[in-house]
Design a protein around this motif. Sequence first.
Motif, PDB file in Angstrom:
ATOM      1  N   MET A 257      -8.693 -19.632  -7.413  1.00  0.00           N
ATOM      2  CA  MET A 257      -8.065 -19.252  -6.178  1.00  0.00           C
ATOM      3  C   MET A 257      -7.242 -17.964  -6.334  1.00  0.00           C
ATOM      4  SD  MET A 257      -7.632 -20.517  -3.136  1.00  0.00           S
ATOM      5  CE  MET A 257      -6.550 -20.519  -1.812  1.00  0.00           C
ATOM      6  N   LYS A 258      -6.518 -17.857  -7.484  1.00  0.00           N
ATOM      7  CA  LYS A 258      -5.729 -16.668  -7.734  1.00  0.00           C
ATOM      8  C   LYS A 258      -6.623 -15.441  -7.855  1.00  0.00           C
ATOM      9  CE  LYS A 258      -1.322 -17.679  -9.798  1.00  0.00           C
ATOM     10  NZ  LYS A 258      -0.500 -17.571 -10.948  1.00  0.00           N
ATOM     11  N   LYS A 259      -7.763 -15.575  -8.530  1.00  0.00           N
ATOM     12  CA  LYS A 259      -8.668 -14.441  -8.698  1.00  0.00           C
ATOM     13  C   LYS A 259      -9.232 -14.002  -7.359  1.00  0.00           C
ATOM     14  CE  LYS A 259     -10.161 -14.793 -13.411  1.00  0.00           C
ATOM     15  NZ  LYS A 259     -11.272 -14.777 -14.328  1.00  0.00           N
ATOM     16  N   LYS A 260      -9.517 -14.972  -6.497  1.00  0.00           N
ATOM     17  CA  LYS A 260     -10.024 -14.647  -5.175  1.00  0.00           C
ATOM     18  C   LYS A 260      -8.975 -13.884  -4.358  1.00  0.00           C
ATOM     19  CE  LYS A 260     -13.447 -17.416  -2.986  1.00  0.00           C
ATOM     20  NZ  LYS A 260     -13.774 -18.625  -2.282  1.00  0.00           N
ATOM     21  N   LEU A 261      -7.729 -14.287  -4.479  1.00  0.00           N
ATOM     22  CA  LEU A 261      -6.640 -13.627  -3.768  1.00  0.00           C
ATOM     23  C   LEU A 261      -6.457 -12.200  -4.280  1.00  0.00           C
ATOM     24  CD1 LEU A 261      -4.263 -13.889  -1.726  1.00  0.00           C
ATOM     25  CD2 LEU A 261      -2.853 -14.559  -3.669  1.00  0.00           C
ATOM     26  N   ILE A 262      -6.510 -12.032  -5.600  1.00  0.00           N
ATOM     27  CA  ILE A 262      -6.341 -10.714  -6.194  1.00  0.00           C
ATOM     28  C   ILE A 262      -7.492  -9.803  -5.788  1.00  0.00           C
ATOM     29  CG2 ILE A 262      -6.315  -9.429  -8.363  1.00  0.00           C
ATOM     30  CD1 ILE A 262      -4.716 -11.734  -9.569  1.00  0.00           C
ATOM     31  N   ARG A 263      -8.723 -10.298  -5.906  1.00  0.00           N
ATOM     32  CA  ARG A 263      -9.896  -9.492  -5.573  1.00  0.00           C
ATOM     33  C   ARG A 263     -10.038  -9.273  -4.070  1.00  0.00           C
ATOM     34  NH1 ARG A 263     -14.799 -11.501  -9.463  1.00  0.00           N
ATOM     35  NH2 ARG A 263     -13.755 -10.954 -11.396  1.00  0.00           N
ATOM     36  N   GLY A 264      -9.710 -10.223  -3.288  1.00  0.00           N
ATOM     37  CA  GLY A 264      -9.945 -10.162  -1.846  1.00  0.00           C
ATOM     38  C   GLY A 264      -8.840  -9.465  -1.058  1.00  0.00           C
ATOM     39  N   VAL A 265      -7.596  -9.512  -1.552  1.00  0.00           N
ATOM     40  CA  VAL A 265      -6.494  -8.987  -0.750  1.00  0.00           C
ATOM     41  C   VAL A 265      -5.714  -7.891  -1.474  1.00  0.00           C
ATOM     42  CG1 VAL A 265      -4.335  -9.601   0.401  1.00  0.00           C
ATOM     43  CG2 VAL A 265      -6.252 -11.169   0.486  1.00  0.00           C
ATOM     44  N   ILE A 266      -5.263  -8.177  -2.656  1.00  0.00           N
ATOM     45  CA  ILE A 266      -4.342  -7.266  -3.342  1.00  0.00           C
ATOM     46  C   ILE A 266      -5.037  -5.967  -3.763  1.00  0.00           C
ATOM     47  CG2 ILE A 266      -2.854  -6.987  -5.337  1.00  0.00           C
ATOM     48  CD1 ILE A 266      -2.025  -9.867  -5.012  1.00  0.00           C
ATOM     49  N   ILE A 267      -6.216  -6.027  -4.345  1.00  0.00           N
ATOM     50  CA  ILE A 267      -6.919  -4.811  -4.782  1.00  0.00           C
ATOM     51  C   ILE A 267      -7.258  -3.929  -3.586  1.00  0.00           C
ATOM     52  CG2 ILE A 267      -9.027  -3.925  -5.842  1.00  0.00           C
ATOM     53  CD1 ILE A 267      -8.806  -6.169  -7.889  1.00  0.00           C
ATOM     54  N   PRO A 268      -7.824  -4.438  -2.488  1.00  0.00           N
ATOM     55  CA  PRO A 268      -8.067  -3.578  -1.328  1.00  0.00           C
ATOM     56  C   PRO A 268      -6.767  -3.030  -0.718  1.00  0.00           C
ATOM     57  CG  PRO A 268      -9.412  -5.537  -1.150  1.00  0.00           C
ATOM     58  CD  PRO A 268      -8.482  -5.732  -2.309  1.00  0.00           C
ATOM     59  N   LEU A 269      -5.712  -3.828  -0.765  1.00  0.00           N
ATOM     60  CA  LEU A 269      -4.432  -3.390  -0.237  1.00  0.00           C
ATOM     61  C   LEU A 269      -3.881  -2.227  -1.069  1.00  0.00           C
ATOM     62  CD1 LEU A 269      -2.236  -3.883   1.879  1.00  0.00           C
ATOM     63  CD2 LEU A 269      -1.157  -5.445   0.267  1.00  0.00           C
ATOM     64  N   LEU A 270      -3.930  -2.320  -2.377  1.00  0.00           N
ATOM     65  CA  LEU A 270      -3.479  -1.239  -3.252  1.00  0.00           C
ATOM     66  C   LEU A 270      -4.349  -0.001  -3.068  1.00  0.00           C
ATOM     67  CD1 LEU A 270      -2.583  -3.141  -6.544  1.00  0.00           C
ATOM     68  CD2 LEU A 270      -1.012  -2.102  -4.910  1.00  0.00           C
ATOM     69  N   PHE A 271      -5.648  -0.213  -2.929  1.00  0.00           N
ATOM     70  CA  PHE A 271      -6.568   0.888  -2.695  1.00  0.00           C
ATOM     71  C   PHE A 271      -6.236   1.597  -1.371  1.00  0.00           C
ATOM     72  CE2 PHE A 271     -10.276   3.355  -3.256  1.00  0.00           C
ATOM     73  CZ  PHE A 271     -10.918   3.461  -2.030  1.00  0.00           C
ATOM     74  N   ALA A 272      -5.971   0.835  -0.312  1.00  0.00           N
ATOM     75  CA  ALA A 272      -5.647   1.410   0.997  1.00  0.00           C
ATOM     76  C   ALA A 272      -4.323   2.176   0.941  1.00  0.00           C
ATOM     77  CB  ALA A 272      -5.575   0.311   2.052  1.00  0.00           C
ATOM     78  N   ILE A 273      -3.339   1.651   0.244  1.00  0.00           N
ATOM     79  CA  ILE A 273      -2.046   2.336   0.114  1.00  0.00           C
ATOM     80  C   ILE A 273      -2.217   3.648  -0.638  1.00  0.00           C
ATOM     81  CG2 ILE A 273       0.234   2.211  -0.974  1.00  0.00           C
ATOM     82  CD1 ILE A 273       0.214  -0.799  -0.290  1.00  0.00           C
ATOM     83  N   THR A 274      -2.962   3.610  -1.744  1.00  0.00           N
ATOM     84  CA  THR A 274      -3.197   4.823  -2.534  1.00  0.00           C
ATOM     85  C   THR A 274      -3.966   5.857  -1.720  1.00  0.00           C
ATOM     86  OG1 THR A 274      -3.264   3.465  -4.530  1.00  0.00           O
ATOM     87  CG2 THR A 274      -4.144   5.680  -4.702  1.00  0.00           C
ATOM     88  N   LEU A 275      -5.010   5.419  -1.041  1.00  0.00           N
ATOM     89  CA  LEU A 275      -5.797   6.305  -0.208  1.00  0.00           C
ATOM     90  C   LEU A 275      -4.954   6.901   0.927  1.00  0.00           C
ATOM     91  CD1 LEU A 275      -8.682   7.389   0.143  1.00  0.00           C
ATOM     92  CD2 LEU A 275      -9.128   5.473   1.654  1.00  0.00           C
ATOM     93  N   GLY A 276      -4.130   6.104   1.553  1.00  0.00           N
ATOM     94  CA  GLY A 276      -3.247   6.574   2.619  1.00  0.00           C
ATOM     95  C   GLY A 276      -2.241   7.587   2.112  1.00  0.00           C
ATOM     96  N   PHE A 277      -1.686   7.354   0.922  1.00  0.00           N
ATOM     97  CA  PHE A 277      -0.711   8.270   0.334  1.00  0.00           C
ATOM     98  C   PHE A 277      -1.336   9.640   0.099  1.00  0.00           C
ATOM     99  CE2 PHE A 277       2.813   9.769  -2.042  1.00  0.00           C
ATOM    100  CZ  PHE A 277       2.305  10.450  -3.133  1.00  0.00           C
ATOM    101  N   TYR A 278      -2.497   9.669  -0.559  1.00  0.00           N
ATOM    102  CA  TYR A 278      -3.141  10.947  -0.852  1.00  0.00           C
ATOM    103  C   TYR A 278      -3.682  11.620   0.411  1.00  0.00           C
ATOM    104  CZ  TYR A 278      -2.516  10.240  -5.808  1.00  0.00           C
ATOM    105  OH  TYR A 278      -1.952  10.084  -7.041  1.00  0.00           O
ATOM    106  N   GLY A 279      -4.138  10.853   1.368  1.00  0.00           N
ATOM    107  CA  GLY A 279      -4.582  11.414   2.643  1.00  0.00           C
ATOM    108  C   GLY A 279      -3.437  12.085   3.381  1.00  0.00           C
ATOM    109  N   ALA A 280      -2.284  11.438   3.395  1.00  0.00           N
ATOM    110  CA  ALA A 280      -1.100  12.017   4.043  1.00  0.00           C
ATOM    111  C   ALA A 280      -0.642  13.271   3.308  1.00  0.00           C
ATOM    112  CB  ALA A 280       0.023  10.994   4.097  1.00  0.00           C
ATOM    113  N   LYS A 281      -0.735  13.251   1.993  1.00  0.00           N
ATOM    114  CA  LYS A 281      -0.329  14.411   1.194  1.00  0.00           C
ATOM    115  C   LYS A 281      -1.229  15.616   1.507  1.00  0.00           C
ATOM    116  CE  LYS A 281       0.761  15.658  -3.547  1.00  0.00           C
ATOM    117  NZ  LYS A 281       0.809  15.242  -4.930  1.00  0.00           N
ATOM    118  N   ILE A 282      -2.522  15.401   1.604  1.00  0.00           N
ATOM    119  CA  ILE A 282      -3.465  16.479   1.929  1.00  0.00           C
ATOM    120  C   ILE A 282      -3.230  16.986   3.350  1.00  0.00           C
ATOM    121  CG2 ILE A 282      -5.920  16.966   2.363  1.00  0.00           C
ATOM    122  CD1 ILE A 282      -6.516  15.079  -0.043  1.00  0.00           C
TER     123      ILE A 282
END
Length: 154
Positions: free
Chosen positions: A1-26
């Motif tokens: 269950m923990k692996k599903k939560l990490i793979r399904g929510v946290i990794i995409p969330l971190l990816f979206a935050i990182t992508l948003g940060f660099y997009g805003a910077k550009i």
Amino acid sequence: MKKKLIRGVIIPLLFAITLGFYGAKIAYQFYQVKKALNERTFNAYAIQYGVYTSPTTLEKNLANLDDYVVSLEDGKYYIYLGFTTDYNNLSKMRSLYANKDINVYTKEVFIDNDEFVSSLEQFDVLLASVNKEEDIISVNEAILSSYDEIILGN
């Protein structure tokens, strides 16, 4: 269950935050470049005869001059006898007025009108190629006329 939560929510969330940060910077960098281009000004030299606060004093001092423009800036009347972007042309024009016993001042001005700057650069090429006093005066008359028309709107 923990692996599903990490793979399904946290990794995409971190990816979206990182992508948003660099997009805003550009996007911010593009905004800064566009802002810098819009605030672009040009460096030129003005040959100034004087600055007056009173119109009557201004009129008295204009009696000695043939070619000039009067610009009202911050409640003061500025008398300009010429403009150039080239230092050699500035020296040529200053010596012309010195020969006529007219005391002038050199002032660096920042012109933000692309049309006038383009015109002034073309006149500078012409001014650099002439040496006779009549020719210098003729080119300078054209410069002043262009300033009067484009910048002052007269």
